[in-house]
Design a protein around this motif. Sequence first.
Motif, mmCIF file in Angstrom:
data_model
loop_
_atom_site.group_PDB
_atom_site.id
_atom_site.type_symbol
_atom_site.label_atom_id
_atom_site.label_comp_id
_atom_site.label_asym_id
_atom_site.label_seq_id
_atom_site.Cartn_x
_atom_site.Cartn_y
_atom_site.Cartn_z
ATOM 1 N N PHE A 76 0.839 -0.729 0.074
ATOM 2 C CA PHE A 76 -0.305 -0.132 0.007
ATOM 3 C C PHE A 76 0.689 1.044 0.265
ATOM 4 C CE2 PHE A 76 -3.187 -3.208 1.145
ATOM 5 C CZ PHE A 76 -4.390 -1.739 1.329
ATOM 6 N N PHE A 77 0.410 1.920 -0.712
ATOM 7 C CA PHE A 77 1.124 3.338 -0.229
ATOM 8 C C PHE A 77 0.293 4.846 0.608
ATOM 9 C CE2 PHE A 77 1.797 2.588 -5.444
ATOM 10 C CZ PHE A 77 2.576 2.788 -5.275
ATOM 11 N N VAL A 78 1.643 4.869 0.937
ATOM 12 C CA VAL A 78 0.938 6.321 2.154
ATOM 13 C C VAL A 78 0.857 7.406 2.081
ATOM 14 C CG1 VAL A 78 0.824 6.958 4.892
ATOM 15 C CG2 VAL A 78 0.444 4.812 4.386
ATOM 16 N N SER A 79 1.104 8.648 1.725
ATOM 17 C CA SER A 79 0.675 9.925 1.229
ATOM 18 C C SER A 79 -0.391 10.722 2.105
ATOM 19 C CB SER A 79 0.620 10.070 -0.147
ATOM 20 O OG SER A 79 0.993 11.354 -0.969
ATOM 21 N N ARG A 80 0.432 12.003 2.374
ATOM 22 C CA ARG A 80 0.024 12.753 2.850
ATOM 23 C C ARG A 80 -1.270 13.781 1.972
ATOM 24 N NH1 ARG A 80 3.761 18.285 2.985
ATOM 25 N NH2 ARG A 80 4.341 18.129 0.663
ATOM 26 N N GLY A 81 -0.862 13.278 0.670
ATOM 27 C CA GLY A 81 -2.019 13.652 0.032
ATOM 28 C C GLY A 81 -1.713 15.562 -0.303
ATOM 29 N N SER A 92 -10.074 6.479 -4.760
ATOM 30 C CA SER A 92 -10.913 5.805 -5.570
ATOM 31 C C SER A 92 -10.612 6.457 -6.884
ATOM 32 C CB SER A 92 -12.094 5.310 -5.252
ATOM 33 O OG SER A 92 -12.956 5.120 -5.945
ATOM 34 N N PRO A 93 -9.490 5.944 -7.530
ATOM 35 C CA PRO A 93 -9.180 6.884 -8.924
ATOM 36 C C PRO A 93 -10.764 7.046 -9.911
ATOM 37 C CG PRO A 93 -7.812 5.036 -9.096
ATOM 38 C CD PRO A 93 -8.711 4.772 -7.901
ATOM 39 N N GLN A 94 -11.541 6.574 -9.346
ATOM 40 C CA GLN A 94 -12.867 6.691 -9.960
ATOM 41 C C GLN A 94 -13.775 7.635 -10.000
ATOM 42 O OE1 GLN A 94 -11.560 3.458 -9.151
ATOM 43 N NE2 GLN A 94 -10.352 2.804 -11.499
ATOM 44 N N LYS A 95 -13.688 7.656 -8.572
ATOM 45 C CA LYS A 95 -14.538 7.874 -7.745
ATOM 46 C C LYS A 95 -13.528 9.924 -7.350
ATOM 47 C CE LYS A 95 -16.935 8.657 -2.570
ATOM 48 N NZ LYS A 95 -16.863 7.616 -2.025
ATOM 49 N N HIS A 96 -12.518 9.639 -6.802
ATOM 50 C CA HIS A 96 -12.017 11.447 -6.286
ATOM 51 C C HIS A 96 -10.809 11.412 -7.683
ATOM 52 C CE1 HIS A 96 -12.240 8.571 -3.077
ATOM 53 N NE2 HIS A 96 -12.283 9.635 -2.711
ATOM 54 N N SER A 97 -10.846 13.315 -7.948
ATOM 55 C CA SER A 97 -9.996 13.948 -8.424
ATOM 56 C C SER A 97 -8.815 14.671 -8.022
ATOM 57 C CB SER A 97 -11.125 15.009 -8.771
ATOM 58 O OG SER A 97 -10.994 16.224 -7.737
ATOM 59 N N ALA A 98 -7.271 15.267 -8.551
ATOM 60 C CA ALA A 98 -7.023 16.113 -8.108
ATOM 61 C C ALA A 98 -7.740 16.617 -6.690
ATOM 62 C CB ALA A 98 -6.049 16.476 -8.595
ATOM 63 N N VAL A 99 -8.378 17.494 -7.171
ATOM 64 C CA VAL A 99 -8.533 18.230 -5.765
ATOM 65 C C VAL A 99 -8.868 17.490 -4.844
ATOM 66 C CG1 VAL A 99 -10.536 20.190 -5.405
ATOM 67 C CG2 VAL A 99 -10.032 19.740 -8.198
ATOM 68 N N ASP A 100 -9.753 16.810 -4.782
ATOM 69 C CA ASP A 100 -10.170 16.162 -3.396
ATOM 70 C C ASP A 100 -8.808 15.111 -2.544
ATOM 71 O OD1 ASP A 100 -12.400 15.989 -3.929
ATOM 72 O OD2 ASP A 100 -12.635 13.730 -5.720
ATOM 73 N N VAL A 101 -7.293 14.920 -3.819
ATOM 74 C CA VAL A 101 -6.046 14.002 -3.315
ATOM 75 C C VAL A 101 -5.210 14.153 -3.567
ATOM 76 C CG1 VAL A 101 -8.209 11.699 -2.468
ATOM 77 C CG2 VAL A 101 -6.710 12.228 -4.455
ATOM 78 N N PRO A 105 -0.685 10.970 -5.990
ATOM 79 C CA PRO A 105 -2.054 10.016 -5.617
ATOM 80 C C PRO A 105 -2.744 9.140 -6.195
ATOM 81 C CG PRO A 105 -1.440 11.456 -3.193
ATOM 82 C CD PRO A 105 -1.263 11.803 -5.223
ATOM 83 N N LEU A 106 -3.087 10.085 -6.756
ATOM 84 C CA LEU A 106 -3.713 9.130 -8.454
ATOM 85 C C LEU A 106 -3.136 8.197 -9.619
ATOM 86 C CD1 LEU A 106 -6.372 12.185 -9.720
ATOM 87 C CD2 LEU A 106 -7.142 9.930 -8.113
ATOM 88 N N ILE A 107 -1.124 8.961 -8.870
ATOM 89 C CA ILE A 107 -0.686 8.306 -10.151
ATOM 90 C C ILE A 107 -0.179 6.914 -9.277
ATOM 91 C CG2 ILE A 107 0.967 8.170 -11.159
ATOM 92 C CD1 ILE A 107 -0.061 10.653 -12.325
ATOM 93 N N LEU A 108 0.012 7.025 -8.373
ATOM 94 C CA LEU A 108 0.020 5.895 -7.325
ATOM 95 C C LEU A 108 -1.187 4.725 -7.192
ATOM 96 C CD1 LEU A 108 2.035 7.493 -4.470
ATOM 97 C CD2 LEU A 108 3.123 6.754 -5.916
ATOM 98 N N ALA A 109 -2.468 5.194 -7.209
ATOM 99 C CA ALA A 109 -3.165 4.394 -7.837
ATOM 100 C C ALA A 109 -3.482 3.792 -8.322
ATOM 101 C CB ALA A 109 -4.513 5.729 -6.967
#
Length: 315
Positions: A76-81, A92-101, A105-109
């Motif tokens: 698993f990755f742990v990030s401060r986002g 969740s790449p399908q649910k979250h955007s860069a504004v969210d996380v 993290p979107l690249i890691l996911a």
Amino acid sequence: MKTPTHWKSINLLSLILYPFGLLYGFATALRLIFKKPLRVEAKVICVGNLTAGGTGKTPVSVSLAKLLQQNGKKPFFVSRGYGGRLKGIQVSPQKHSAVDVGDEPLILARQAPVIINPNRYQGALMAAMEGADYIIMDDGYQNPSLYKDCSLLVIDGSVGFGNGFCIPAGPMREFKNLGLKRANAVVIIGQDKYNLAKDFTDIPVFKGKIKAVSPSPLTYDVVAFAGIGRPSKFYDSLKECGFNVVATQDFPDHHFYTEAELQQLLDLGKKHKSPVYTTSKDFVKIPPHLQSKFKVLEICIEWENPLELANFLLH
């Protein structure tokens, strides 16, 4: 922020700022000395650096997760986002955007599950509860809250440590000698222009280079933009793939793009009659309805000795 030019060498401005850099370095040292890290059941691998700006930590982290998965592990990755508004969640790449996380993290996911939490220990606890046997910290080398079983120090071989001064006089996040003592291994990305490998005789040194996943077989003109620590690194990657970069536009690291800025970039592409390329980190911050108008250069890390690196991580 963009990488300041006075970080590259010792000059008048860096000398004027040197006392503030000393204060920054001492503050980091004290935080590391007096904060006791807490353990979790999973093995924790920290992928960090000593300098501000891009060294390649994210693609290195993705590659390490892939190596662990190939050996039957569940990382698993742990990030401060950084830059995101949500905390204490699994991405969740399908649910979250860069504004969210945040963007990274979107690249890691794409490779493995990602937990977002500014408190790395709480994030690691959540990851362990979800079944992680390995936790990869993308960044966090100077974060003392979570015990690290292994710390990998990532260095951009073409830049090294700049002038060696601490922020704001130079790029260092902490005093170099103190940071090097905590490293269990060193990762040098790209050509080792400063012969840094010779300074590490008592810990492993792993070398890799950034490689395009699917470079175009055609050579043609492109316009490029990037909001990363060192945009020139991205432009060089395009050139190595055979592209002729006719115009570039730099933005601060982690920059969130407005539609006006994106339209200006598209207009620049039209002016040069060329497609507009960017990084995967920047692409995730482009609104979905505009993404089809841009192209992205996907990259990975090509290791000199991946089996040796995998064995090091496992043992």
